[in-house]
Design a protein around this motif. Sequence first.
Motif, mmCIF file in Angstrom:
data_model
loop_
_atom_site.group_PDB
_atom_site.id
_atom_site.type_symbol
_atom_site.label_atom_id
_atom_site.label_comp_id
_atom_site.label_asym_id
_atom_site.label_seq_id
_atom_site.Cartn_x
_atom_site.Cartn_y
_atom_site.Cartn_z
ATOM 1 N N GLN A 147 0.838 -1.189 0.000
ATOM 2 C CA GLN A 147 0.000 0.000 0.000
ATOM 3 C C GLN A 147 0.876 1.243 0.000
ATOM 4 O OE1 GLN A 147 -3.522 -0.025 2.570
ATOM 5 N NE2 GLN A 147 -2.968 -2.056 3.257
ATOM 6 N N ARG A 640 -4.080 -0.713 7.756
ATOM 7 C CA ARG A 640 -5.168 -0.362 6.840
ATOM 8 C C ARG A 640 -5.802 -1.675 6.380
ATOM 9 N NH1 ARG A 640 -2.573 4.098 2.850
ATOM 10 N NH2 ARG A 640 -4.775 4.572 2.518
ATOM 11 N N ASN A 643 -7.700 -3.598 1.323
ATOM 12 C CA ASN A 643 -7.046 -3.079 0.124
ATOM 13 C C ASN A 643 -7.544 -3.875 -1.079
ATOM 14 O OD1 ASN A 643 -4.159 -3.722 -1.636
ATOM 15 N ND2 ASN A 643 -4.889 -1.622 -1.471
ATOM 16 N N ASN A 665 -8.585 1.705 -0.461
ATOM 17 C CA ASN A 665 -7.875 1.413 0.783
ATOM 18 C C ASN A 665 -8.669 1.927 1.972
ATOM 19 O OD1 ASN A 665 -5.464 0.218 -0.150
ATOM 20 N ND2 ASN A 665 -4.640 2.223 -0.680
ATOM 21 N N ASP A 698 -11.711 6.810 3.990
ATOM 22 C CA ASP A 698 -11.233 5.767 3.080
ATOM 23 C C ASP A 698 -10.753 6.381 1.768
ATOM 24 O OD1 ASP A 698 -11.874 3.988 5.010
ATOM 25 O OD2 ASP A 698 -13.606 3.116 3.974
#
Length: 768
Positions: A147, A640, A643, A665, A698
Amino acid sequence: MGLNVSLLAQNKGKLSGMVTDAETNETLVGVSIYVELLKMGTTTDDKGHFELELPVGEHHLRVSYIGYTTLERRINISNKPLSLNLKLHPESEKLSEVEITSERKDRNVSEVQMSVQTLDMITIKKMPALMGEVDVIKSIQLLPGVQAASEGSSGFSVRGGSTDNNLILLDGAPIYNASHFLGFFSVFNNDVVKEATLYKGDIPANYGGRLASVLDVEVRDEMPKKFSGQGGIGLVTSRLMLEAPFFDHKTSVMLAGRSTYAGLVLPFLGEDLNKSSLYFYDLNAKVTQKLDDKNRLYVSAYHGHDEFSMQQMIGLGYGNTSATIRWNHVFSDRLTSNLSLIGSRYRYAIDVKFNPYDFTLKAGTDAAFLMYDFSMVWNDRHVSKFGLSTSFQSYRQGELDDRGGAISQYLMVNNMELVTRKGLEHDLYFTHDYMPSPRFTLRLGLRLSCFQNIGPEDVYLFDEYHLLVDTLHYGPGEVFNTQFNPEPRLAAMYRLDEHASLKASYSRTVQYVQIASSATGGLPFDIWFPVSPNVKPQKCDQFALGYFHNFLNDAIETSVEVYYKNMQNVIDFKDNAITYGNMQIDGQIRSGKGRSYGIEFFVRKNIGKFTGWISYTYSRSFRTIKGINYGKEYSSPYDRPHNFVIVANYDITPRISFAANWIYNTGQPVTLPYGQYTINGLTYAVYNGKRNESRYPDYHRLDLSLTCKLGKLDNKKWQHDLNISVYNAYARHNTWAITFEQDGHGGIATKSMYLFSAVPSITYNFKF
């Protein structure tokens, strides 16, 4: 029994050789060499070399590689070794429908290595580009388990790790800040990159020094047939790469440059950056010299620099320089080696001039490495790699020129002269692949690493309450704080059938340097610093299990991987930590435990007019550190959970192709203040002690791209195309940062900052 073994050995012969591209002479990695009748074969290694032991007699070889015409050849094996140089021809009539990769078709199923992804430049160039510039790291950020650290950033998190947990290599040289343009671009010019390989877990024992991943970027080293080049002209950057053979094709020289002129794109940036000026350039060079059939010399160099200013208040200059000299030697058909001398440098200077601040801060890193690596093919079942390295590392902690005096008051220091912390690192590794049966492969590895601090240095010692209690002085060249760590690696693969396999791995990694930053974006002015008597090396034990299955003759590959990471001595900084220009930074650090876990789903279509992949990752990342969050477990800055990525490429006609990416994400964790106070004109935030309990909204965006090939498609002397792309096509204002101000009622109002609205671009690319 002894007689039977002797006769068996006499009835076998050795076959070895190289496989190259017939047009470019570039060595090809992962080519399949297979003997159908015997149901046995091998693949070329990372230098295009292969070894195979076959019974004496006549055999039919099939040499195959995606995007190339399969080569069929009959050979006669005798008791004497046979060496072949094989050339494969690209399937030129199918190039618009075939994605050429640097992997054997079923490599994801057949090889013991797991948690690895390789992207070649043909794949990367198909993707929609930010500001018209396709980029290695932006492409890596679309892979499962990876990410972006923040919007537009070249920093990335792998399986919950921080940005400084990633080892980034350019032809073997470490790059300490891989960003251009404040992170919008990376330092990797797509015209010079051969391929990029990301190891997310099961990191081979020849790599070390980082906890989470290794991104190994190789610069092209093929021997061109004639003078040639390629490049592009866009709204933001222009680039040019030239290469040519010399001395009867024994020497090749490659030169490349890239520069930017950002004025046309600045209006599309967020309102906080559209009054800024941005500029960067970079240069690449590589010389390949064939000394004889058993010796090759490679010399590679890179230099890049950025300049940034915001409303004449903040000025920033930073850049990387690296060089690699590698000597490849073939001792025999079974034993090869690479001796490398590597240097890397990173420098930055930040100049701030707005009331009440007026100061300049400089810092950087230097490193020199000597490495000797060997590869030994004992037979079809046993392959070993081993080597050793030593390095000298220098970390410039900062030089402060505080003309206004305000920053000295904030940092509680006066003008600071240059202070440098130095260290030595030594490594020894061995890895062995053993294939007891065609279905089962086992890899055993061990890396022994040692780090030593070197004087001169004043080491500040702190008590359990992080209060300064003593200072130790070490003289020039004096070695202290020796840290020694074994790093075992283990991997296994069991092939369920021709199209599916199960894999498992365990690896321990150790990290001796880290970034002094309480932010997540990988800022250009982050300071690297090594372990010390106060800071222990970080350690990570990662366990992974995966199922891999290919369909439709390897046209579609799928995988599911689960992982768990247990980390020790993970560092974080106390609330309101002073990380810049602080020689007593060890007292700002808190260390403890960390854990990450997750599951990654991946489906990829490799062949046909429609190609691309879909990935979904669920991951969590936590830390437990005494003195932070009241000693309770909290989300790391890279926690997080969700994804989701779609990458799609469609060849509408042989001339026109369309590409799209969509990314989603979970919002990034953040610690938000609940109050503020002012002393002597300086404002300080007040926190409730709970770390990362809030999140940004988000993140999601859509990127689109259309490429049209110009001229005659069969013209090999001059090829050119026009690329039109839109980054963030539906203009979502993804939060980049949050600022705070008084709301007029004694409270705090928040304001979200964003970097991009929709950013269109157009680029003209050419090749001759």
